[in-house]
Design a protein around this motif. Structure first.
Motif, PDB file in Angstrom:
ATOM      1  N   UNK A  55      -5.838   5.929   3.224  1.00  0.00           N
ATOM      2  CA  UNK A  55      -4.415   5.590   3.394  1.00  0.00           C
ATOM      3  C   UNK A  55      -3.746   5.622   2.021  1.00  0.00           C
ATOM      4  N   UNK A  56      -2.619   6.323   1.936  1.00  0.00           N
ATOM      5  CA  UNK A  56      -1.973   6.565   0.642  1.00  0.00           C
ATOM      6  C   UNK A  56      -0.508   6.148   0.685  1.00  0.00           C
ATOM      7  N   UNK A  57      -0.074   5.480  -0.375  1.00  0.00           N
ATOM      8  CA  UNK A  57       1.336   5.268  -0.630  1.00  0.00           C
ATOM      9  C   UNK A  57       1.749   6.213  -1.748  1.00  0.00           C
ATOM     10  N   UNK A  58       2.665   7.120  -1.438  1.00  0.00           N
ATOM     11  CA  UNK A  58       3.143   8.094  -2.428  1.00  0.00           C
ATOM     12  C   UNK A  58       4.537   7.691  -2.891  1.00  0.00           C
ATOM     13  N   UNK A  59       4.697   7.517  -4.199  1.00  0.00           N
ATOM     14  CA  UNK A  59       5.962   7.047  -4.768  1.00  0.00           C
ATOM     15  C   UNK A  59       6.912   8.214  -5.057  1.00  0.00           C
TER      16      UNK A  59
END
Length: 277
Positions: free
Chosen positions: A30-34
């Motif tokens: 799971x990734x949070x991309x800024x």
């Protein structure tokens, strides 16, 4: 037991694929991309469909929560684009987390932190074990901190045997340029989260502690010029942190410069009027 890897990323097209390949043993990523402006998102999509893009912000803890909320597993591996995990360490972690009778909530794994290409017990960044793996329900986030933003609501910690080979490799700051770029991003958040009721002198204390770390605790100077470079790089963060906090609280530079410009330009206008008059 299933296990999820979580990451927070921004413009990591050069490094992210190697990290993701080292996380394919997990059940999901799971990734949070800024809002990366390079090909980070496209590369990540080859490995996971759990990518949430969020507006750019300097405050990292909120982004951790977004990644964590996507994860569905009981166990979490917290990784960054600086991290590479050895396959034998991954197998050991998998074995531990799949044990029904495993009585721990946090796993400290062998961790080797490279900074500017150097890794040694003399480095002020030295780590032997780090709590990288944990049960989701014990993870806590402090929103008033940046580097101290995470904690665990448990005392059931398991420490794996240390290893210089079967470990997580943290390859940070390949160049001084990349180090200063990250410094600036983190320091903005540091200034925003430093409580306004705390005296500015408290921001000076970490500078003293960093000096103690490199001179007394780690004796970084025994590395020669390599040690001098690491010591200066390490202390620079805490020095600049103080300046950023000071700027946010006390600096009136924009107003001062604006007034000077207006005054000088007004003087030129008056000089021009006098000349033509």
């Amino acid at each position: 037991m299933t296990i999820s890897a979580i990451m927070i990323v921004y413009n990591e097209q050069r490094r992210i694929e190697a990290t993701l390949r080292c996380l394919t043993w997990c059940d999901e990523i799971a990734i949070t991309d800024k809002q990366s402006t390079d090909h980070t998102r496209e590369i990540a999509q080859r490995y996971t469909n759990k990518i949430i893009q969020v507006p750019w912000q300097d405050f990292r803890p909120a982004e951790i929560q977004i990644a964590l909320d996507q994860a569905t597993s009981e166990w979490i591996v917290f990784a960054t684009a600086s991290d590479l995990i050895h396959p034998k360490l991954a197998a050991q972690i998998r074995e531990l987390t799949e044990r029904i009778d495993f009585p721990y909530d946090v796993i400290h794994v062998p961790f080797r932190r490279y900074v500017l290409g150097l890794e040694t017990h003399r480095s002020p960044w030295y780590s032997d074990l780090r709590p990288i793996v944990f049960r989701k329900q014990v993870f806590r986030i402090r929103r008033d901190s940046v580097h101290g933003a995470t904690s665990f609501a448990t005392d059931r910690h398991f420490k794996m045997p240390d290893s210089n080979k079967y470990c997580m490799y943290h390859l940070a700051h390949e160049t001084m340029e990349s180090m200063m770029d990250r410094h600036i991003r983190y320091l903005k958040a540091e200034a925003q989260t430093f409580p306004p009721q705390i005296p500015l002198r408290k921001a000076f204390n970490p500078i003293l502690r960093s000096a103690f770390d490199v001179v007394v605790r780690r004796k970084t100077w025994l590395m020669g010029w390599d040690g001098v470079a690491l010591a200066m790089a390490y202390m620079s963060y805490w020095m600049l942190r103080l300046v950023y906090i000071w700027e946010r609280r006390r600096s009136h530079a924009p107003e001062t410069y604006r007034n000077i410009r207006e005054s000088i330009l007004q003087g030129w206008e008056q000089a021009g009027a006098t000349k033509h008059g």
